[in-house]
Design an enzyme around this catalytic site. Structure first.
Site, PDB file in Angstrom:
ATOM      1  N   THR A 123       0.690  -1.217   0.163  1.00  0.00           N
ATOM      2  CA  THR A 123      -0.005   0.017  -0.002  1.00  0.00           C
ATOM      3  C   THR A 123       0.810   1.217   0.077  1.00  0.00           C
ATOM      4  O   THR A 123       0.335   2.199  -0.702  1.00  0.00           O
ATOM      5  CB  THR A 123      -1.159   0.089   1.124  1.00  0.00           C
ATOM      6  N   HIS A 145       2.058   1.640  -3.558  1.00  0.00           N
ATOM      7  CA  HIS A 145       0.792   2.272  -4.354  1.00  0.00           C
ATOM      8  C   HIS A 145       0.582   3.713  -4.232  1.00  0.00           C
ATOM      9  O   HIS A 145       0.621   4.524  -5.027  1.00  0.00           O
ATOM     10  CB  HIS A 145      -0.438   1.535  -3.963  1.00  0.00           C
ATOM     11  N   GLU A 152       2.515  -0.164   9.264  1.00  0.00           N
ATOM     12  CA  GLU A 152       2.805  -1.451   9.836  1.00  0.00           C
ATOM     13  C   GLU A 152       3.971  -1.005  10.750  1.00  0.00           C
ATOM     14  O   GLU A 152       5.202  -1.044  10.336  1.00  0.00           O
ATOM     15  CB  GLU A 152       3.433  -2.333   8.889  1.00  0.00           C
ATOM     16  N   CYS A 191     -21.467   4.580  12.671  1.00  0.00           N
ATOM     17  CA  CYS A 191     -22.157   4.340  11.406  1.00  0.00           C
ATOM     18  C   CYS A 191     -22.923   2.674  11.329  1.00  0.00           C
ATOM     19  O   CYS A 191     -22.511   2.111  12.311  1.00  0.00           O
ATOM     20  CB  CYS A 191     -21.521   4.487  10.161  1.00  0.00           C
ATOM     21  N   CYS A 231     -16.493   0.974   7.726  1.00  0.00           N
ATOM     22  CA  CYS A 231     -16.771   2.160   8.269  1.00  0.00           C
ATOM     23  C   CYS A 231     -16.990   3.281   7.335  1.00  0.00           C
ATOM     24  O   CYS A 231     -16.159   3.692   6.239  1.00  0.00           O
ATOM     25  CB  CYS A 231     -15.897   2.511   9.362  1.00  0.00           C
ATOM     26  N   GLU A 239       5.150 -20.647  -7.242  1.00  0.00           N
ATOM     27  CA  GLU A 239       6.215 -19.384  -7.250  1.00  0.00           C
ATOM     28  C   GLU A 239       7.162 -19.690  -8.258  1.00  0.00           C
ATOM     29  O   GLU A 239       7.843 -20.755  -8.228  1.00  0.00           O
ATOM     30  CB  GLU A 239       6.555 -19.471  -5.767  1.00  0.00           C
TER      31      GLU A 239
END
Length: 339
Positions: free
Chosen positions: A39, A42, A62, A94, A105, A194
């Site tokens: 992430t 990205h 992390e 919510c 959420c 792999e």
């Protein structure tokens, strides 16, 4: 404090920032280890994370560290505790939160994406995000509770039954964790597909029974050689169109397919509904880590999961831009902001 600030795609600057100020239920953490996640890459490239990112911001969701200070309303956390942080922040009010699905959420946000995170010497979080680590647990393993928690949520959704045969597609950090969790979930046989030899070797070390190079031998070839009748669960950990199609190809009748790997947002794969109907396939996915970070910390504290071997390199904060260039292709890259 020193922090690595993300300003725009491709631009991260290590600079001095004011120390965070805490109040109420907030906890100040001295970050001892912070992992680079897909992430983060990205976002660095300009894509969206699991929550909105508004630069300038300190990335890093992390991480683990030592409690430096606590706010006046903190009850269960004390200075000196070794802790791991769940980056997810939910409103609790919510419809999604009230129905037990907080990862959907309406106001979902995350430390290290929406708010300043672990690529800094200090970080503030809410008490509810903090989980205690045993003092003997290395901080880099504690930092990996976040990806471990995400994998646990995926395993919960994968439908593994005791005695199943499970195929893991992709031997990166996530795939190596999935091998171990599949075994803990009761899989009798675990196969890794792999193409990179070192990752196949690591997979066997992590507990896979077989590791095949899909460029030379398909799982079907292996099954024929070893007398394996059927693959009950396939877990795709790559996020590519061809490997996702493999997850459909290799799973047996009444099989479960977990599409865990993160694709590009516009990626599409051809699916034949009649095949899903005829073979009674269950296709699912997994999004972040609802209620699983504490379980991940429990696994790490128990020593029943191997994470240290999955860390490829350990670097100081000043070298974080090098990490973004390397992109962690050989394993988890870990930053140590206070070294």
């Amino acid at each position: 404090m020193k922090a690595a600030v993300f300003y725009e795609p491709g631009v991260v600057k290590v600079e001095e920032k004011d120390d965070p100020v805490i109040h109420g239920d907030e906890v100040l953490v001295r970050v001892m280890a912070a992992g680079i996640c897909g992430t983060d890459l990205h976002i660095y490239d300009g894509a969206k994370g699991a929550s909105e990112c508004f630069p300038p911001v300190v990335l890093g969701h992390e991480f683990a560290g030592i409690v430096e200070a606590v706010g006046e309303d903190v009850v269960h956390v004390k200075v000196g505790d070794h802790i791991t942080v769940d980056p997810s922040i939910m409103c609790g009010k919510c419809y999604a939160c009230q129905t037990g699905r907080p990862h959907f959420c309406e106001s979902y946000s995350a430390t290290g994406v929406t708010y300043d995170g672990g690529f800094a010497q200090l970080c503030k979080v809410r008490e509810e995000q903090v989980y205690e680590l045993k003092k003997e647990v290395p901080f880099e393993e504690g930092a990996m509770c976040e990806p471990l928690g995400c994998c646990l949520h995926g395993i919960d959704r994968a439908g593994i039954r005791t005695g199943d045969t499970v195929l893991i597609i992709g031997g990166g950090t996530i795939g190596q964790i999935m091998i171990q969790l599949a075994r803990l979930a009761g899989a009798a046989t675990v196969i890794l597909s792999e193409p990179i030899e070192s990752k196949r070797e690591m997979g066997l070390k992590m507990g896979a029974d077989y590791a095949v190079d899909p460029m030379e031998k398909t799982p079907f070839d292996l099954m024929k050689e070893e007398g394996i009748r059927e693959i009950n669960v396939t877990i795709e950990c790559v996020g590519r169109k061809d490997t996702m199609l493999d997850a459909f190809r290799y799973v047996g009748n009444e099989g479960h397919i977990l599409l865990f790997g993160l694709t590009e947002p516009d990626c599409e794969i051809p699916v034949k509904p009649y095949e899903i109907f005829q073979r009674e396939l269950t296709v699912t996915a997994s999004y972040v880590n609802p209620f699983s970070h504490g379980r991940a910390a429990g696994l790490v504290n128990s020593g029943k999961i191997r994470l240290a071997d999955l860390i490829y390199d350990r670097l100081p904060l000043d070298e974080i831009n090098e990490v973004f260039k390397i992109r962690g292709k050989n394993g988890k890259m870990m930053i140590f902001p206070n070294e």
